[in-house]
Write a protein that holds these residues in place. Sequence first.
Motif, PDB file in Angstrom:
ATOM      1  N   GLY A 169      41.983  44.264  30.075  1.00  0.00           N
ATOM      2  CA  GLY A 169      41.632  43.017  30.753  1.00  0.00           C
ATOM      3  C   GLY A 169      42.673  42.618  31.778  1.00  0.00           C
ATOM      4  O   GLY A 169      42.339  42.133  32.867  1.00  0.00           O
ATOM      5  N   LEU A 170      43.949  42.824  31.454  1.00  0.00           N
ATOM      6  CA  LEU A 170      45.014  42.498  32.388  1.00  0.00           C
ATOM      7  C   LEU A 170      44.918  43.349  33.650  1.00  0.00           C
ATOM      8  O   LEU A 170      45.102  42.847  34.768  1.00  0.00           O
ATOM      9  N   GLN A 171      44.607  44.635  33.480  1.00  0.00           N
ATOM     10  CA  GLN A 171      44.461  45.491  34.665  1.00  0.00           C
ATOM     11  C   GLN A 171      43.217  45.108  35.470  1.00  0.00           C
ATOM     12  O   GLN A 171      43.209  45.222  36.710  1.00  0.00           O
ATOM     13  N   THR A 172      42.181  44.642  34.795  1.00  0.00           N
ATOM     14  CA  THR A 172      40.997  44.153  35.511  1.00  0.00           C
ATOM     15  C   THR A 172      41.349  42.925  36.335  1.00  0.00           C
ATOM     16  O   THR A 172      40.947  42.803  37.507  1.00  0.00           O
ATOM     17  N   TYR A 173      42.108  41.990  35.734  1.00  0.00           N
ATOM     18  CA  TYR A 173      42.579  40.830  36.493  1.00  0.00           C
ATOM     19  C   TYR A 173      43.355  41.280  37.728  1.00  0.00           C
ATOM     20  O   TYR A 173      43.194  40.716  38.819  1.00  0.00           O
ATOM     21  N   ARG A 174      44.229  42.268  37.574  1.00  0.00           N
ATOM     22  CA  ARG A 174      45.046  42.698  38.711  1.00  0.00           C
ATOM     23  C   ARG A 174      44.168  43.186  39.863  1.00  0.00           C
ATOM     24  O   ARG A 174      44.466  42.935  41.043  1.00  0.00           O
ATOM     25  N   LEU A 205      34.305  40.596  38.853  1.00  0.00           N
ATOM     26  CA  LEU A 205      35.179  41.223  37.867  1.00  0.00           C
ATOM     27  C   LEU A 205      35.659  40.205  36.835  1.00  0.00           C
ATOM     28  O   LEU A 205      35.753  40.517  35.640  1.00  0.00           O
ATOM     29  N   GLN A 206      35.961  38.989  37.275  1.00  0.00           N
ATOM     30  CA  GLN A 206      36.356  37.939  36.336  1.00  0.00           C
ATOM     31  C   GLN A 206      35.251  37.677  35.321  1.00  0.00           C
ATOM     32  O   GLN A 206      35.511  37.551  34.112  1.00  0.00           O
ATOM     33  N   SER A 207      34.019  37.597  35.791  1.00  0.00           N
ATOM     34  CA  SER A 207      32.895  37.330  34.900  1.00  0.00           C
ATOM     35  C   SER A 207      32.682  38.458  33.905  1.00  0.00           C
ATOM     36  O   SER A 207      32.489  38.223  32.702  1.00  0.00           O
ATOM     37  N   ILE A 208      32.733  39.690  34.396  1.00  0.00           N
ATOM     38  CA  ILE A 208      32.541  40.841  33.499  1.00  0.00           C
ATOM     39  C   ILE A 208      33.673  40.911  32.490  1.00  0.00           C
ATOM     40  O   ILE A 208      33.453  41.167  31.294  1.00  0.00           O
ATOM     41  N   MET A 209      34.904  40.687  32.937  1.00  0.00           N
ATOM     42  CA  MET A 209      36.062  40.707  32.051  1.00  0.00           C
ATOM     43  C   MET A 209      35.917  39.663  30.943  1.00  0.00           C
ATOM     44  O   MET A 209      36.226  39.931  29.771  1.00  0.00           O
ATOM     45  N   SER A 210      35.437  38.491  31.310  1.00  0.00           N
ATOM     46  CA  SER A 210      35.253  37.437  30.318  1.00  0.00           C
ATOM     47  C   SER A 210      34.242  37.837  29.258  1.00  0.00           C
ATOM     48  O   SER A 210      34.451  37.613  28.056  1.00  0.00           O
ATOM     49  N   ARG A 211      33.148  38.445  29.691  1.00  0.00           N
ATOM     50  CA  ARG A 211      32.095  38.847  28.743  1.00  0.00           C
ATOM     51  C   ARG A 211      32.495  40.059  27.911  1.00  0.00           C
ATOM     52  O   ARG A 211      32.211  40.126  26.722  1.00  0.00           O
ATOM     53  N   LYS A 212      33.172  41.019  28.530  1.00  0.00           N
ATOM     54  CA  LYS A 212      33.517  42.262  27.844  1.00  0.00           C
ATOM     55  C   LYS A 212      34.719  42.126  26.931  1.00  0.00           C
ATOM     56  O   LYS A 212      34.770  42.705  25.844  1.00  0.00           O
ATOM     57  N   PHE A 213      35.731  41.369  27.394  1.00  0.00           N
ATOM     58  CA  PHE A 213      37.002  41.322  26.689  1.00  0.00           C
ATOM     59  C   PHE A 213      37.301  39.980  26.042  1.00  0.00           C
ATOM     60  O   PHE A 213      38.276  39.863  25.299  1.00  0.00           O
ATOM     61  N   MET A 237      38.419  37.293  27.509  1.00  0.00           N
ATOM     62  CA  MET A 237      39.579  36.659  28.129  1.00  0.00           C
ATOM     63  C   MET A 237      39.204  36.299  29.556  1.00  0.00           C
ATOM     64  O   MET A 237      38.529  37.056  30.242  1.00  0.00           O
ATOM     65  N   ASP A 238      39.644  35.115  30.013  1.00  0.00           N
ATOM     66  CA  ASP A 238      39.193  34.599  31.303  1.00  0.00           C
ATOM     67  C   ASP A 238      40.400  34.256  32.160  1.00  0.00           C
ATOM     68  O   ASP A 238      41.045  33.227  31.962  1.00  0.00           O
ATOM     69  N   PHE A 239      40.716  35.150  33.111  1.00  0.00           N
ATOM     70  CA  PHE A 239      41.837  34.945  34.025  1.00  0.00           C
ATOM     71  C   PHE A 239      41.260  34.706  35.414  1.00  0.00           C
ATOM     72  O   PHE A 239      40.564  35.576  35.950  1.00  0.00           O
ATOM     73  N   HIS A 240      41.558  33.554  36.005  1.00  0.00           N
ATOM     74  CA  HIS A 240      41.069  33.321  37.368  1.00  0.00           C
ATOM     75  C   HIS A 240      41.769  34.284  38.317  1.00  0.00           C
ATOM     76  O   HIS A 240      42.985  34.486  38.227  1.00  0.00           O
ATOM     77  N   PRO A 241      41.039  34.907  39.238  1.00  0.00           N
ATOM     78  CA  PRO A 241      41.657  35.893  40.127  1.00  0.00           C
ATOM     79  C   PRO A 241      42.711  35.328  41.066  1.00  0.00           C
ATOM     80  O   PRO A 241      43.513  36.083  41.619  1.00  0.00           O
ATOM     81  N   ALA A 242      42.737  34.007  41.265  1.00  0.00           N
ATOM     82  CA  ALA A 242      43.760  33.409  42.132  1.00  0.00           C
ATOM     83  C   ALA A 242      45.080  33.182  41.409  1.00  0.00           C
ATOM     84  O   ALA A 242      46.113  32.963  42.058  1.00  0.00           O
ATOM     85  N   ALA A 243      45.089  33.221  40.072  1.00  0.00           N
ATOM     86  CA  ALA A 243      46.329  33.031  39.331  1.00  0.00           C
ATOM     87  C   ALA A 243      47.334  34.116  39.701  1.00  0.00           C
ATOM     88  O   ALA A 243      46.959  35.231  40.094  1.00  0.00           O
TER      89      ALA A 243
END
Length: 261
Positions: free
Chosen positions: A107-112, A129-137, A139-145
């Motif tokens: 998930g962290l690499q997806t955020y990156r 990618l944020q949406s898929i990451m949230s559903r799959k893993f 965890m919800d990391f905004h891409p602007a963070a």
Amino acid sequence: MTIEEMEKHIRDEAVELVSKEPLSKLMLEEQILSRKNFAEMLSVTLACQLAGEVIDRNELEKMFNALYEKYPELLVSACKDLNATVMRDPACTSYLEPLLFFKGFQGLQTYRMAHILWSENRTFPAKMLQSIMSRKFGMDFHPAAKIGHGLLIDHATNIVIGETAVVGNNVSFLHGVTLGGTGNEVGDRHPKIGNGVMLGAHAQLLGNIHIGDGAKIGAGAVVVSDVPAHTTYAGVPAVQIGRPHDEMPSFNMQQDFTRDV
């Protein structure tokens, strides 16, 4: 460990595992042994996890490979994240495990990837990618963070990082941590986390607050004000209960806060 050393270590582990466990052969041939380098290993692994009804695996893999080639610092961060996971997570017994199976690392690499796309003003694929990451893993990391390197995301479930959050290097997250706002604010509204901080399970850090380097936040703490460097905070609302014995509490992951009093 350099990227080249990491790649060799992963490949050696895969060769050894294939010789012992026939059930591993198909996955390891596809995702590790047939790949030219660490970038390709990461790209195919992430693509396998994220592909589905809305996006094709080959398209994702192609995009990830292109981004790793264009932004080699992504590989440096991934290498440091992988090493952090192996070094700090006692449940981790190899470099292959987090690469192939740990949703925190994946998930962290997806955020990156999403963050790089966001920085290029490609907001649609970043949000996708944020949406898929949230559903799959979970965890919800905004891409602007803005998130540093050398992170351990342990268990990962229900971790939320808001749009204007900033996270330093060598931080450790337990499950359920929130770096959130306090309401309907606009602008800069999320926490800023220093280097070497350890965030205990379900800690809730709210608002544009600053957590100093080497701080330690207890499980279930609700933090709504600044935390000085190298202090231990716990409770609801969180208050200082002592000081960590180490400069970088994120490294030893010590959960017994009575030792800090």
